[in-house]
Design a protein around this motif. Structure first.
Motif, short mmCIF file in Angstrom:
data_model
loop_
_atom_site.label_atom_id
_atom_site.label_comp_id
_atom_site.label_asym_id
_atom_site.label_seq_id
_atom_site.Cartn_x
_atom_site.Cartn_y
_atom_site.Cartn_z
N ALA A 150 0.85 -1.19 0.00
CA ALA A 150 0.00 0.00 0.00
C ALA A 150 0.88 1.24 0.00
CB ALA A 150 -0.92 0.00 1.21
N THR A 151 0.68 2.10 -0.99
CA THR A 151 1.46 3.33 -1.06
C THR A 151 0.58 4.56 -0.86
OG1 THR A 151 1.26 3.36 -3.47
CG2 THR A 151 3.24 2.33 -2.56
N HIS A 152 -0.72 4.34 -0.67
CA HIS A 152 -1.62 5.46 -0.43
C HIS A 152 -1.43 5.98 1.01
CE1 HIS A 152 -3.87 1.94 0.99
NE2 HIS A 152 -4.42 2.78 1.85
N ALA A 153 -1.92 7.17 1.25
CA ALA A 153 -1.84 7.76 2.58
C ALA A 153 -2.71 6.94 3.54
CB ALA A 153 -2.31 9.21 2.55
N PRO A 154 -2.21 6.68 4.72
CA PRO A 154 -3.03 5.94 5.69
C PRO A 154 -4.24 6.77 6.12
CG PRO A 154 -1.04 6.75 6.73
CD PRO A 154 -0.92 7.08 5.27
N GLY A 155 -5.28 6.08 6.51
CA GLY A 155 -6.48 6.76 6.99
C GLY A 155 -6.29 7.27 8.40
N PRO A 156 -7.27 7.93 8.94
CA PRO A 156 -8.54 8.25 8.29
C PRO A 156 -8.39 9.41 7.30
CG PRO A 156 -8.50 9.18 10.50
CD PRO A 156 -7.22 8.39 10.33
N TRP A 157 -9.33 9.46 6.36
CA TRP A 157 -9.35 10.51 5.36
C TRP A 157 -10.57 11.39 5.59
CZ3 TRP A 157 -8.29 8.12 -0.15
CH2 TRP A 157 -7.04 7.50 -0.15
N ILE A 158 -10.53 12.58 5.00
CA ILE A 158 -11.70 13.46 5.00
C ILE A 158 -12.06 13.75 3.55
CG2 ILE A 158 -11.23 14.56 7.23
CD1 ILE A 158 -10.06 16.95 5.61
N CYS A 159 -13.31 14.11 3.35
CA CYS A 159 -13.78 14.52 2.03
C CYS A 159 -14.50 15.84 2.22
CB CYS A 159 -14.73 13.46 1.46
SG CYS A 159 -15.42 13.90 -0.15
N GLU A 160 -14.02 16.87 1.53
CA GLU A 160 -14.62 18.19 1.64
C GLU A 160 -15.02 18.70 0.26
OE1 GLU A 160 -12.09 20.84 3.78
OE2 GLU A 160 -12.15 19.63 5.61
N HIS A 161 -16.12 19.41 0.22
CA HIS A 161 -16.61 20.00 -1.03
C HIS A 161 -15.81 21.27 -1.31
CE1 HIS A 161 -19.64 22.06 -3.64
NE2 HIS A 161 -19.64 20.85 -4.16
N GLY A 162 -15.24 21.33 -2.50
CA GLY A 162 -14.45 22.50 -2.87
C GLY A 162 -15.18 23.37 -3.88
N ALA A 163 -14.47 24.26 -4.49
CA ALA A 163 -15.04 25.15 -5.49
C ALA A 163 -15.40 24.38 -6.76
CB ALA A 163 -14.03 26.26 -5.83
N ASP A 164 -16.36 24.92 -7.50
CA ASP A 164 -16.75 24.34 -8.80
C ASP A 164 -17.15 22.88 -8.71
OD1 ASP A 164 -16.22 26.81 -10.05
OD2 ASP A 164 -14.11 26.26 -10.29
N ASP A 165 -17.81 22.51 -7.63
CA ASP A 165 -18.32 21.15 -7.44
C ASP A 165 -17.24 20.06 -7.45
OD1 ASP A 165 -20.97 21.82 -7.02
OD2 ASP A 165 -21.41 21.85 -9.16
N PHE A 166 -16.03 20.42 -7.10
CA PHE A 166 -14.97 19.44 -6.93
C PHE A 166 -14.91 19.04 -5.46
CE2 PHE A 166 -13.61 21.44 -10.85
CZ PHE A 166 -13.25 20.34 -11.61
N PHE A 167 -14.44 17.84 -5.22
CA PHE A 167 -14.26 17.37 -3.86
C PHE A 167 -12.77 17.19 -3.59
CE2 PHE A 167 -18.62 16.35 -4.62
CZ PHE A 167 -19.23 16.55 -3.38
N PHE A 168 -12.40 17.43 -2.38
CA PHE A 168 -11.03 17.28 -1.94
C PHE A 168 -11.00 16.14 -0.94
CE2 PHE A 168 -7.61 18.30 1.09
CZ PHE A 168 -6.55 18.37 0.21
N VAL A 169 -10.22 15.11 -1.23
CA VAL A 169 -10.08 13.96 -0.35
C VAL A 169 -8.63 13.89 0.09
CG1 VAL A 169 -10.31 11.47 -0.13
CG2 VAL A 169 -11.92 12.75 -1.58
N ALA A 170 -8.42 13.85 1.39
CA ALA A 170 -7.05 13.83 1.91
C ALA A 170 -7.03 13.21 3.30
CB ALA A 170 -6.51 15.25 1.99
N PRO A 171 -5.86 12.80 3.75
CA PRO A 171 -5.75 12.30 5.11
C PRO A 171 -6.15 13.41 6.09
CG PRO A 171 -3.74 11.89 3.89
CD PRO A 171 -4.59 12.77 3.05
N VAL A 172 -6.71 13.02 7.22
CA VAL A 172 -7.14 13.98 8.22
C VAL A 172 -6.00 14.90 8.63
CG1 VAL A 172 -7.98 14.21 10.60
CG2 VAL A 172 -9.03 12.55 9.07
N ASP A 173 -4.79 14.35 8.74
CA ASP A 173 -3.66 15.19 9.14
C ASP A 173 -3.16 16.09 8.01
OD1 ASP A 173 -2.12 13.58 7.46
OD2 ASP A 173 -1.08 12.56 9.10
N GLY A 174 -3.70 15.90 6.79
CA GLY A 174 -3.34 16.74 5.66
C GLY A 174 -1.96 16.52 5.08
#
Length: 126
Positions: A15-39
């Motif tokens: 696994a090379t992805h960022a470890p969880g937990p992740w957050i999902c936030e609504h950004g501008a222009d109906d895009f979503f931002f998904v990232a680890p909670v610690d950013g």
């Protein structure tokens, strides 16, 4: 009958992805931002995160197929137990029914394993 371990081939996956937990936030222009909670994540993790998210529908299909395969296995075992309890497990017709149950379970596991392997390959770019 095929009954693989849930961790079969896990040692082959890195696994090379960022470890969880992740957050999902609504950004501008109906895009979503998904990232680890610690950013905190680097470019390689960002790319791995994107592959993992893109593979999510395939991973969900694996879960459904795995559940179906487990149910087919449970049904096959129940069928065999009933055949033994009722004494028709040695009857040629009974053996045919038991074999049919086993073949259905094997087919379900074969499908689940193929979906699992494809989803892992997609998620990890393997």
């Amino acid at each position: 009958m095929i009954t693989p371990s849930p961790t079969a081939n896990a040692q082959d996956v890195t696994a090379t992805h960022a470890p969880g937990p992740w957050i999902c936030e609504h950004g501008a222009d109906d895009f979503f931002f998904v990232a680890p909670v610690d950013g905190e994540f680097d470019r390689d993790q960002r790319d791995a995160n994107a592959r993992l998210i893109a593979a999510a529908p395939d991973l969900f299909a694996v879960l459904v197929a795995w559940k179906d395969a487990q149910q087919a296995t449970d049904d096959s075992v129940e069928h065999l137990e009933r055949a033994i309890a009722e004494g028709w497990h040695n009857d040629p017709s009974g053996q045919g029914h038991i074999g049919d149950s086993n073949r259905l379970a094997d087919a379900a596991w074969t499908k689940a394993i193929a979906l699992r392997d494809a989803a892992i390959a997609k998620a990890t770019a393997a």
